[in-house]
Design a protein around this motif. Sequence first.
Motif, mmCIF file in Angstrom:
data_model
loop_
_atom_site.group_PDB
_atom_site.id
_atom_site.type_symbol
_atom_site.label_atom_id
_atom_site.label_comp_id
_atom_site.label_asym_id
_atom_site.label_seq_id
_atom_site.Cartn_x
_atom_site.Cartn_y
_atom_site.Cartn_z
ATOM 1 N N UNK A 75 -7.632 7.882 3.135
ATOM 2 C CA UNK A 75 -8.242 7.779 1.806
ATOM 3 C C UNK A 75 -8.833 6.392 1.548
ATOM 4 N N UNK A 76 -8.268 5.360 2.182
ATOM 5 C CA UNK A 76 -8.712 3.989 1.928
ATOM 6 C C UNK A 76 -9.749 3.511 2.945
ATOM 7 N N UNK A 77 -10.112 4.379 3.871
ATOM 8 C CA UNK A 77 -11.187 4.036 4.803
ATOM 9 C C UNK A 77 -12.535 4.283 4.134
ATOM 10 N N UNK A 78 -13.579 3.740 4.715
ATOM 11 C CA UNK A 78 -14.920 3.947 4.187
ATOM 12 C C UNK A 78 -15.216 5.441 4.174
ATOM 13 N N UNK A 79 -15.617 5.929 3.023
ATOM 14 C CA UNK A 79 -15.890 7.351 2.860
ATOM 15 C C UNK A 79 -14.696 8.143 2.376
ATOM 16 N N UNK A 80 -13.519 7.506 2.330
ATOM 17 C CA UNK A 80 -12.325 8.190 1.844
ATOM 18 C C UNK A 80 -12.371 8.384 0.339
ATOM 19 N N UNK A 81 -11.599 9.316 -0.151
ATOM 20 C CA UNK A 81 -11.626 9.649 -1.577
ATOM 21 C C UNK A 81 -10.208 9.655 -2.135
ATOM 22 N N UNK A 82 -10.037 8.966 -3.256
ATOM 23 C CA UNK A 82 -8.785 9.004 -3.998
ATOM 24 C C UNK A 82 -8.952 9.909 -5.209
ATOM 25 N N UNK A 83 -7.886 10.617 -5.561
ATOM 26 C CA UNK A 83 -7.929 11.455 -6.745
ATOM 27 C C UNK A 83 -7.940 10.579 -7.995
ATOM 28 N N UNK A 84 -8.503 11.068 -9.084
ATOM 29 C CA UNK A 84 -8.459 10.295 -10.337
ATOM 30 C C UNK A 84 -7.015 9.968 -10.729
ATOM 31 N N UNK A 85 -6.766 8.719 -11.056
ATOM 32 C CA UNK A 85 -5.451 8.230 -11.496
ATOM 33 C C UNK A 85 -4.383 8.299 -10.406
ATOM 34 N N UNK A 86 -4.779 8.437 -9.163
ATOM 35 C CA UNK A 86 -3.808 8.488 -8.058
ATOM 36 C C UNK A 86 -3.261 7.092 -7.775
ATOM 37 N N UNK A 87 -1.951 6.982 -7.727
ATOM 38 C CA UNK A 87 -1.307 5.703 -7.408
ATOM 39 C C UNK A 87 -1.370 5.463 -5.908
ATOM 40 N N UNK A 88 -1.852 4.296 -5.517
ATOM 41 C CA UNK A 88 -1.924 3.993 -4.087
ATOM 42 C C UNK A 88 -1.517 2.563 -3.761
ATOM 43 N N UNK A 89 -1.278 1.757 -4.789
ATOM 44 C CA UNK A 89 -0.862 0.372 -4.592
ATOM 45 C C UNK A 89 0.291 0.061 -5.542
ATOM 46 N N UNK A 90 1.292 -0.635 -5.043
ATOM 47 C CA UNK A 90 2.410 -1.090 -5.875
ATOM 48 C C UNK A 90 2.525 -2.604 -5.751
ATOM 49 N N UNK A 91 2.662 -3.290 -6.881
ATOM 50 C CA UNK A 91 2.852 -4.741 -6.883
ATOM 51 C C UNK A 91 4.281 -5.036 -7.302
ATOM 52 N N UNK A 92 5.014 -5.701 -6.425
ATOM 53 C CA UNK A 92 6.410 -6.025 -6.708
ATOM 54 C C UNK A 92 6.554 -7.525 -6.923
ATOM 55 N N UNK A 93 7.104 -7.941 -8.072
ATOM 56 C CA UNK A 93 7.280 -9.379 -8.322
ATOM 57 C C UNK A 93 8.385 -10.013 -7.488
ATOM 58 N N UNK A 127 0.860 -1.174 0.000
ATOM 59 C CA UNK A 127 0.000 0.000 0.000
ATOM 60 C C UNK A 127 0.899 1.228 0.000
ATOM 61 N N UNK A 128 0.791 2.023 -1.042
ATOM 62 C CA UNK A 128 1.660 3.180 -1.207
ATOM 63 C C UNK A 128 2.379 3.111 -2.539
ATOM 64 N N UNK A 129 3.240 4.062 -2.781
ATOM 65 C CA UNK A 129 3.986 4.084 -4.026
ATOM 66 C C UNK A 129 5.477 4.227 -3.758
ATOM 67 N N UNK A 130 6.263 3.957 -4.776
ATOM 68 C CA UNK A 130 7.719 4.005 -4.657
ATOM 69 C C UNK A 130 8.276 5.075 -5.590
ATOM 70 N N UNK A 131 9.233 5.820 -5.079
ATOM 71 C CA UNK A 131 9.942 6.812 -5.876
ATOM 72 C C UNK A 131 11.425 6.496 -5.794
ATOM 73 N N UNK A 132 11.980 5.969 -6.888
ATOM 74 C CA UNK A 132 13.392 5.556 -6.926
ATOM 75 C C UNK A 132 13.707 4.594 -5.787
ATOM 76 N N UNK A 133 12.789 3.652 -5.523
ATOM 77 C CA UNK A 133 13.034 2.640 -4.501
ATOM 78 C C UNK A 133 12.637 3.053 -3.105
ATOM 79 N N UNK A 134 12.294 4.310 -2.914
ATOM 80 C CA UNK A 134 11.898 4.780 -1.581
ATOM 81 C C UNK A 134 10.384 4.695 -1.447
ATOM 82 N N UNK A 135 9.953 3.955 -0.434
ATOM 83 C CA UNK A 135 8.537 3.691 -0.219
ATOM 84 C C UNK A 135 7.880 4.865 0.506
ATOM 85 N N UNK A 136 6.700 5.222 0.065
ATOM 86 C CA UNK A 136 5.965 6.312 0.695
ATOM 87 C C UNK A 136 5.418 5.929 2.059
#
Length: 199
Positions: free
Chosen positions: A32-50, A15-24
């Motif tokens: 934002x992820x609670x009930x009633x929370x709001x995410x901006x359009x196209x906002x990154x909030x999840x990162x999947x790492x293989x 949960x969050x995003x990475x900038x040059x390997x640094x996790x937010x």
Amino acid sequence: DKMKTPSPINGTIFIGKFDRGQWSGTKPFEQKLKKGGVLKPHEEFVTISPLKRIQARINLPEKHFHEVSKMSEGKLTATIYPKLEIDCKIKKISKFPISPNVFDLILDVNLPNGSAAPVPGNSCSLEIVTYEKKNALSLPVSSVFKEDHDAELRFVYILSPKGKPIKKRIKVGKTSGLSIEVLSGLKPSQEVLKDKPGN
């Protein structure tokens, strides 16, 4: 209704995003992820790492750019595993600074067999040997002095056969930490004074 979103790859979800390997971290998204929370359009909030291919991002100071850009490999140490030296290869160095006096260095990491892998967001440090000379003659930087009229000219004080201090001009090379290489002007057998006479 719950929304299901298929992932294009298998991996670990952060949960969050990475900038040059640094996790937010998760904190910016907790409300934002609670009930009633709001995410901006196209906002990154999840990162999947293989977690299969590991790379490291290093802040390369501008003063080391010239020497490091000639090299191809080094040793990486992850803060989480400080005793483990990891082989790595330089993949890319940014052509332009990413911030004042700092370039982006990307490393491909080759983990030893059976070693635990660092996870995304772990910090690390890089060691690269940019200069090596066997049997080099070196002195403490504090024992090598500069001429007042020309800082490029260096000298030391040695002892004469009668035990008196003599000023001796030398030519120096690379500096490493607290030591400086002596290219000419001294013999390994000559004794150098640590300080200026009278100090």
